[in-house]
Motif scaffolding. Structure first.
Motif, PDB file in Angstrom:
ATOM      1  N   GLU A 119       0.787  -1.225   0.000  1.00 59.98           N
ATOM      2  CA  GLU A 119       0.000   0.000   0.000  1.00 59.98           C
ATOM      3  C   GLU A 119       0.826   1.286   0.000  1.00 59.98           C
ATOM      4  N   ASP A 120       2.003   1.262   0.647  1.00 56.12           N
ATOM      5  CA  ASP A 120       2.731   2.531   0.819  1.00 56.12           C
ATOM      6  C   ASP A 120       4.180   2.235   1.219  1.00 56.12           C
ATOM      7  N   SER A 121       4.988   1.843   0.256  1.00 58.29           N
ATOM      8  CA  SER A 121       6.371   1.440   0.557  1.00 58.29           C
ATOM      9  C   SER A 121       7.224   2.606   1.051  1.00 58.29           C
ATOM     10  N   ALA A 122       6.794   3.846   0.791  1.00 61.37           N
ATOM     11  CA  ALA A 122       7.558   5.026   1.226  1.00 61.37           C
ATOM     12  C   ALA A 122       6.993   5.609   2.520  1.00 61.37           C
ATOM     13  N   TRP A 159       2.475  11.702  -0.592  1.00 59.11           N
ATOM     14  CA  TRP A 159       3.564  11.349  -1.492  1.00 59.11           C
ATOM     15  C   TRP A 159       3.244  11.958  -2.847  1.00 59.11           C
ATOM     16  N   TRP A 160       3.811  13.145  -3.107  1.00 62.52           N
ATOM     17  CA  TRP A 160       3.417  13.924  -4.277  1.00 62.52           C
ATOM     18  C   TRP A 160       3.727  13.211  -5.589  1.00 62.52           C
ATOM     19  N   ASP A 161       4.836  12.495  -5.649  1.00 60.95           N
ATOM     20  CA  ASP A 161       5.173  11.762  -6.879  1.00 60.95           C
ATOM     21  C   ASP A 161       4.086  10.750  -7.222  1.00 60.95           C
ATOM     22  N   SER A 162       3.598  10.059  -6.190  1.00 60.47           N
ATOM     23  CA  SER A 162       2.554   9.062  -6.398  1.00 60.47           C
ATOM     24  C   SER A 162       1.257   9.715  -6.869  1.00 60.47           C
ATOM     25  N   LEU A 163       0.929  10.886  -6.293  1.00 60.20           N
ATOM     26  CA  LEU A 163      -0.276  11.598  -6.697  1.00 60.20           C
ATOM     27  C   LEU A 163      -0.201  12.036  -8.157  1.00 60.20           C
ATOM     28  N   GLU A 164       0.977  12.518  -8.569  1.00 57.39           N
ATOM     29  CA  GLU A 164       1.151  12.956  -9.954  1.00 57.39           C
ATOM     30  C   GLU A 164       0.991  11.783 -10.923  1.00 57.39           C
ATOM     31  N   LYS A 165       1.566  10.630 -10.562  1.00 62.95           N
ATOM     32  CA  LYS A 165       1.439   9.448 -11.416  1.00 62.95           C
ATOM     33  C   LYS A 165      -0.015   8.995 -11.503  1.00 62.95           C
ATOM     34  N   ALA A 166      -0.714   9.039 -10.359  1.00 61.03           N
ATOM     35  CA  ALA A 166      -2.122   8.635 -10.346  1.00 61.03           C
ATOM     36  C   ALA A 166      -2.963   9.582 -11.195  1.00 61.03           C
ATOM     37  N   TRP A 167      -2.673  10.871 -11.102  1.00 66.08           N
ATOM     38  CA  TRP A 167      -3.403  11.856 -11.902  1.00 66.08           C
ATOM     39  C   TRP A 167      -3.199  11.591 -13.397  1.00 66.08           C
ATOM     40  N   ALA A 168      -1.946  11.358 -13.789  1.00 66.37           N
ATOM     41  CA  ALA A 168      -1.652  11.088 -15.197  1.00 66.37           C
ATOM     42  C   ALA A 168      -2.348   9.811 -15.667  1.00 66.37           C
ATOM     43  N   LYS A 169      -2.362   8.781 -14.806  1.00 64.21           N
ATOM     44  CA  LYS A 169      -3.004   7.515 -15.149  1.00 64.21           C
ATOM     45  C   LYS A 169      -4.507   7.695 -15.336  1.00 64.21           C
ATOM     46  N   ASN A 170      -5.120   8.487 -14.432  1.00 67.95           N
ATOM     47  CA  ASN A 170      -6.554   8.728 -14.520  1.00 67.95           C
ATOM     48  C   ASN A 170      -6.917   9.504 -15.784  1.00 67.95           C
ATOM     49  N   GLU A 171      -6.097  10.498 -16.126  1.00 70.59           N
ATOM     50  CA  GLU A 171      -6.355  11.275 -17.340  1.00 70.59           C
ATOM     51  C   GLU A 171      -6.242  10.393 -18.583  1.00 70.59           C
ATOM     52  N   LYS A 172      -5.254   9.508 -18.591  1.00 73.22           N
ATOM     53  CA  LYS A 172      -5.077   8.590 -19.725  1.00 73.22           C
ATOM     54  C   LYS A 172      -6.262   7.633 -19.831  1.00 73.22           C
ATOM     55  N   ALA A 173      -6.706   7.100 -18.671  1.00 76.61           N
ATOM     56  CA  ALA A 173      -7.840   6.175 -18.665  1.00 76.61           C
ATOM     57  C   ALA A 173      -9.115   6.872 -19.120  1.00 76.61           C
ATOM     58  N   LYS A 174      -9.296   8.130 -18.710  1.00 76.14           N
ATOM     59  CA  LYS A 174     -10.478   8.890 -19.112  1.00 76.14           C
ATOM     60  C   LYS A 174     -10.485   9.131 -20.621  1.00 76.14           C
ATOM     61  N   ALA A 178     -14.258   5.369 -16.537  1.00 75.22           N
ATOM     62  CA  ALA A 178     -12.913   4.821 -16.391  1.00 75.22           C
ATOM     63  C   ALA A 178     -12.639   4.472 -14.938  1.00 75.22           C
ATOM     64  N   LYS A 179     -11.800   3.474 -14.732  1.00 80.37           N
ATOM     65  CA  LYS A 179     -11.377   3.109 -13.382  1.00 80.37           C
ATOM     66  C   LYS A 179     -10.454   4.188 -12.824  1.00 80.37           C
ATOM     67  N   ILE A 180     -10.733   4.631 -11.591  1.00 75.00           N
ATOM     68  CA  ILE A 180      -9.968   5.708 -10.971  1.00 75.00           C
ATOM     69  C   ILE A 180      -8.877   5.126 -10.075  1.00 75.00           C
ATOM     70  N   VAL A 181      -7.647   5.601 -10.272  1.00 72.34           N
ATOM     71  CA  VAL A 181      -6.510   5.170  -9.464  1.00 72.34           C
ATOM     72  C   VAL A 181      -6.263   6.213  -8.384  1.00 72.34           C
ATOM     73  N   GLY A 182      -6.105   5.777  -7.118  1.00 77.74           N
ATOM     74  CA  GLY A 182      -6.053   6.722  -6.015  1.00 77.74           C
ATOM     75  C   GLY A 182      -4.712   7.379  -5.764  1.00 77.74           C
ATOM     76  N   GLY A 183      -3.661   6.602  -5.588  1.00 78.10           N
ATOM     77  CA  GLY A 183      -2.354   7.160  -5.274  1.00 78.10           C
ATOM     78  C   GLY A 183      -2.233   7.662  -3.854  1.00 78.10           C
ATOM     79  N   SER A 184      -3.112   7.192  -2.957  1.00 72.15           N
ATOM     80  CA  SER A 184      -3.125   7.680  -1.580  1.00 72.15           C
ATOM     81  C   SER A 184      -2.125   6.934  -0.714  1.00 72.15           C
ATOM     82  N   THR A 185      -1.542   7.639   0.244  1.00 72.80           N
ATOM     83  CA  THR A 185      -0.680   7.005   1.238  1.00 72.80           C
ATOM     84  C   THR A 185      -1.542   6.360   2.317  1.00 72.80           C
TER      85      THR A 185
END
Length: 244
Positions: free
Chosen positions: A78-81, A89-104, A122-129
């Motif tokens: 769930e949260d290796s960092a 974890w801002w890096d994770s949030l940015e990746k999740a945002w990009a993934k969600n935009e691509k899926a949309k 589209a399936k929503i990816v969270g990226g939450s710690t």
């Protein structure tokens, strides 16, 4: 205009009072374990509606009574960092945002090809710690709005400010959902493996950790190939995770 200004001032005061209440509630968790979470209370009604009674399993245990294997497995999954960030974890949030935009975008293109008036969701990816998940489960509803996300971040920073990482993980492991009406590590260990959480093996811990994003789904699919395969991956990663 004066009436509108007073209304705005009252809203600001109410919001500040709410934040003070949240801060005091979080600070008290250093010594008082939360009896229930907002998410648990919402699930009680759903379980009662489906079954007509309340098959509920939850038992608080200290972190020392939860297998270190399970703690490592949950962090690896769930949260290796967890020990490195300050709640977000801002890096994770940015990746999740990009993934969600691509899926949309893909869902919209699919809908256009099929001639659907309404785009496929589209399936929503969270990226939450883990701290963000705990903040949401403790205090908030499941709705997806910018206001709720903003409040989640404020609560996340509050949890990190008032509680140690060890305490955050302890509360999370005792309150997270592991199946319909199954909450916390002790209840999950007894429900799935007929043993206390302290005695879980690495493989058993990994299987429980993999269930966390969709516990009710995997509860009804114990032989899922994905569950078994992903558990093997988590077992391999567990020794690389630092416990707080």
């Amino acid at each position: 205009m004066k009436a509108f200004g007073r209304w705005c001032m009252l809203m600001v005061c109410a919001l500040l009072c709410l934040q003070v209440f949240f801060a005091l509630r979080i600070a008290s968790m250093n010594v008082i374990a939360p009896e229930s979470t907002s998410f648990e209370r919402s699930q009680i009604w759903q379980v009662l509606t489906r079954h007509g009674h309340l098959p509920w399993r939850q038992e608080w245990v200290d972190r020392a009574q939860i297998s270190a294997q399970l703690q490592r497995a949950v962090l690896a999954s769930e949260d290796s960092a967890f020990t490195q960030h300050h709640g977000i974890w801002w890096d994770s949030l940015e990746k999740a945002w990009a993934k969600n935009e691509k899926a949309k975008a893909q869902a919209e293109r699919r809908a256009q090809r099929q001639g659907d008036a309404k785009p496929v969701e589209a399936k929503i990816v969270g990226g939450s710690t883990i701290t963000q998940q705990l903040a949401k489960n403790l205090f908030l509803s499941g709705e997806r709005t910018l206001l709720r996300k903003g409040q989640e971040m404020v609560l996340t920073l509050g949890l990190e400010a008032f509680l140690s990482k060890r305490r955050i993980l302890e509360i999370y492991l005792n309150s997270v959902e592991w199946g319909e009406g199954v909450f916390g590590a002790q209840a999950a260990a007894l429900h799935y493996f007929r043993k206390p959480a302290a005695n879980l093996s690495a493989w058993e811990s990994a299987r429980l950790a993999v269930m966390l994003p969709r516990p009710r789904y995997f509860e009804t699919r114990p032989q899922s190939p994905y569950l078994a395969g992903r558990a093997e991956v988590i077992v391999a990663r567990m020794n690389d995770v630092a416990l707080p």
